[in-house]
Write a protein that holds these residues in place. Structure first.
Motif, PDB file in Angstrom:
ATOM      1  N   ILE A   1       0.829  -1.206   0.000  1.00 57.33           N
ATOM      2  CA  ILE A   1       0.000   0.000   0.000  1.00 57.33           C
ATOM      3  C   ILE A   1       0.864   1.257   0.000  1.00 57.33           C
ATOM      4  O   ILE A   1       0.523   2.256  -0.633  1.00 57.33           O
ATOM      5  CB  ILE A   1      -0.938  -0.003   1.229  1.00 57.33           C
TER       6      ILE A   1
ATOM      7  N   ALA B   1      -7.033  -1.285   5.392  1.00 60.67           N
ATOM      8  CA  ALA B   1      -7.661  -2.010   4.281  1.00 60.67           C
ATOM      9  C   ALA B   1      -8.683  -3.018   4.802  1.00 60.67           C
ATOM     10  O   ALA B   1      -9.832  -3.065   4.331  1.00 60.67           O
ATOM     11  CB  ALA B   1      -6.589  -2.699   3.438  1.00 60.67           C
TER      12      ALA B   1
ATOM     13  N   ALA C   1      -4.808   2.862   1.088  1.00 60.50           N
ATOM     14  CA  ALA C   1      -5.241   1.573   1.626  1.00 60.50           C
ATOM     15  C   ALA C   1      -6.563   1.140   1.010  1.00 60.50           C
ATOM     16  O   ALA C   1      -6.749  -0.030   0.644  1.00 60.50           O
ATOM     17  CB  ALA C   1      -5.358   1.660   3.147  1.00 60.50           C
ATOM     18  N   ILE C   2      -7.487   2.077   0.896  1.00 57.04           N
ATOM     19  CA  ILE C   2      -8.807   1.769   0.345  1.00 57.04           C
ATOM     20  C   ILE C   2      -8.703   1.370  -1.122  1.00 57.04           C
ATOM     21  O   ILE C   2      -9.327   0.399  -1.571  1.00 57.04           O
ATOM     22  CB  ILE C   2      -9.742   2.976   0.536  1.00 57.04           C
TER      23      ILE C   2
ATOM     24  N   HIS D   1      -6.110   0.091  -2.734  1.00 58.59           N
ATOM     25  CA  HIS D   1      -5.500  -1.235  -2.843  1.00 58.59           C
ATOM     26  C   HIS D   1      -6.493  -2.336  -2.467  1.00 58.59           C
ATOM     27  O   HIS D   1      -6.555  -3.378  -3.128  1.00 58.59           O
ATOM     28  CB  HIS D   1      -4.257  -1.328  -1.963  1.00 58.59           C
ATOM     29  N   ALA D   2      -7.257  -2.118  -1.406  1.00 57.07           N
ATOM     30  CA  ALA D   2      -8.229  -3.117  -0.972  1.00 57.07           C
ATOM     31  C   ALA D   2      -9.282  -3.356  -2.041  1.00 57.07           C
ATOM     32  O   ALA D   2      -9.637  -4.508  -2.339  1.00 57.07           O
ATOM     33  CB  ALA D   2      -8.887  -2.670   0.331  1.00 57.07           C
TER      34      ALA D   2
ATOM     35  N   GLN E   1     -10.683  -1.380  11.732  1.00 52.26           N
ATOM     36  CA  GLN E   1      -9.216  -1.307  11.739  1.00 52.26           C
ATOM     37  C   GLN E   1      -8.658  -1.335  13.157  1.00 52.26           C
ATOM     38  O   GLN E   1      -7.577  -1.868  13.398  1.00 52.26           O
ATOM     39  CB  GLN E   1      -8.722  -0.075  10.966  1.00 52.26           C
TER      40      GLN E   1
END
Length: 285
Positions: free
Chosen positions: A85, A106, A137-138, A140-141, A258
Motif C-alpha cells: 500500500i 484495508a 489503503a482503500i 489497494h483493498a 481497523q
C-alpha cells in the motif's frame, strides 16, 4: 509501576475516537492497560519514536493524518499490506523492540462490505475522493476485490502515482476533485448485477475542514455512500446521499474494524466485538 499503553498519533488528534474504542474493549476484557491520543507532528516524529521505542510499557501506536507515509523511514520493517500500500497506520515493537509497521485500514474498510463482496457481480466500480494515506489503503483493498476505480484528487499526479502501484491489470482513472461537484445528465445503464461505491477517503467534511462538494447525479441508483470521516459522524456527504436514495456506511464502521486488528497486536487478545452496538452508542454519546 506504570501500566502498558498504546496510543494514536497525528496532527490534529484531539478529535480521535480511538482512545474511547480501545478503552472500551480493555474495560470489557478486564485488561490493565491504557490507550491514549498524542499529538505528533512530522517535525517531532523522530524524537517521539525514539522515546517510545525505549519505553518498555509502550505497546505501539496507530498512525493517522498526516503521518502514514512520514513514519516509514523510521521503521525496521514494513509488513504486508503496508508494504504494497505504501502507507502505515499501525506501529508496534517487534523482536528486540525494533519498530515494525503494518496497515489495518484495508481490512477495516472492507469489513462492512463483507457480505456484499461474497456475491458475484458483473462489474464493480468505486469512485474514491482523495489520494492520501487512507485512500491508498482503500484503493489497494478495492483493486484486489476486482473494482475499477476513479480517483478524484486536487493533485492528479498523486492519484496517478497511487494507481500505478495498484495490483492487477484493470484500467483505473484519475479526475480532478471538482469533477464530481457540478450536476451531470449522464444516463446510467441497468445496475442489475453491478456493485457501485462512492467513498470519501479525504478529510473533506471533517469538523473544521471544507465540505466535500459531490453531486449525487454522478452516482448510479443503488450506489453505496461510504464516508471515513468520524467527526461529525453523520456528514453532509452522507446526508445528501440518503436524501438521494442511496444506502450509507459511516466512518465508525472502518474505524472500529481497523482498531480491532490493531488491538490484537497491542494487547495480545481479540476485542469483544459482540459489544459493537454498545460501543457505537458510547461513541455517539
Amino acid at each position: 509501576m506504570s501500566m502498558p499503553f498504546a496510543e494514536v498519533i497525528g496532527d490534529p488528534i484531539a478529535q480521535s475516537k480511538s482512545p474511547a474504542i480501545h478503552r472500551f474493549w480493555l474495560e470489557k476484557l478486564g485488561i490493565e492497560a491504557d490507550y491514549r491520543a498524542t499529538r505528533v507532528t512530522e517535525d517531532n516524529l523522530a524524537d517521539y519514536l525514539a522515546e517510545r521505542q525505549a519505553d518498555p510499557n509502550w505497546r505501539g501506536c496507530n498512525v493517522t493524518m498526516p503521518l502514514k507515509q512520514a513514519v516509514q523511514p523510521y521503521l525496521a520493517s514494513m509488513e504486508d499490506p503496508a508494504a504494497s500500500i505504501g502507507a502505515v497506520n499501525t506501529i508496534y515493537p517487534a523482536f528486540d523492540r525494533v519498530l515494525a509497521g503494518t496497515n489495518t485500514d484495508a481490512a477495516g474498510f472492507l469489513e462492512p462490505l463483507t457480505q456484499r463482496l461474497r456475491d458475484t457481480h458483473l462489474f464493480r466500480m468505486a469512485r474514491i475522493i482523495g489520494a492520501g494515506g487512507a485512500a491508498r489503503a482503500i484503493a489497494h483493498a478495492l483493486a484486489a476485490q476486482g473494482f475499477t476505480l476513479v480517483l478524484a484528487a486536487r493533485r492528479t499526479e498523486q492519484a496517478e502515482e497511487l494507481i500505478a502501484q495498484l495490483p492487477g491489470t484493470t484500467e483505473h482513472h484519475v479526475v480532478l476533485l471538482d469533477h464530481f461537484a457540478a450536476p451531470t445528465d449522464f444516463a446510467f445503464d441497468d445496475r442489475q448485477g453491478l456493485l457501485d461505491l462512492v467513498v470519501n477517503a479525504s478529510p473533506l467534511g471533517m469538523r473544521g475542514k471544507d465540505e466535500l462538494a459531490f453531486d449525487w447525479s454522478h452516482a448510479p441508483p443503488g450506489a453505496i455512500a461510504y464516508d471515513i470521516v468520524t467527526d461529525p459522524l453523520d456528514t453532509a456527504f452522507l446526508q445528501a446521499a440518503r436524501a438521494a436514495g442511496h444506502p450509507t456506511i459511516d466512518g465508525l464502521a472502518m474505524l472500529i474494524g481497523q482498531a480491532a486488528e490493531a488491538f490484537r497486536l497491542f494487547y495480545g487478545a481479540p476485542p469483544p466485538r459482540e459489544h459493537d452496538a454498545e460501543l457505537r452508542e458510547r461513541l455517539g454519546a
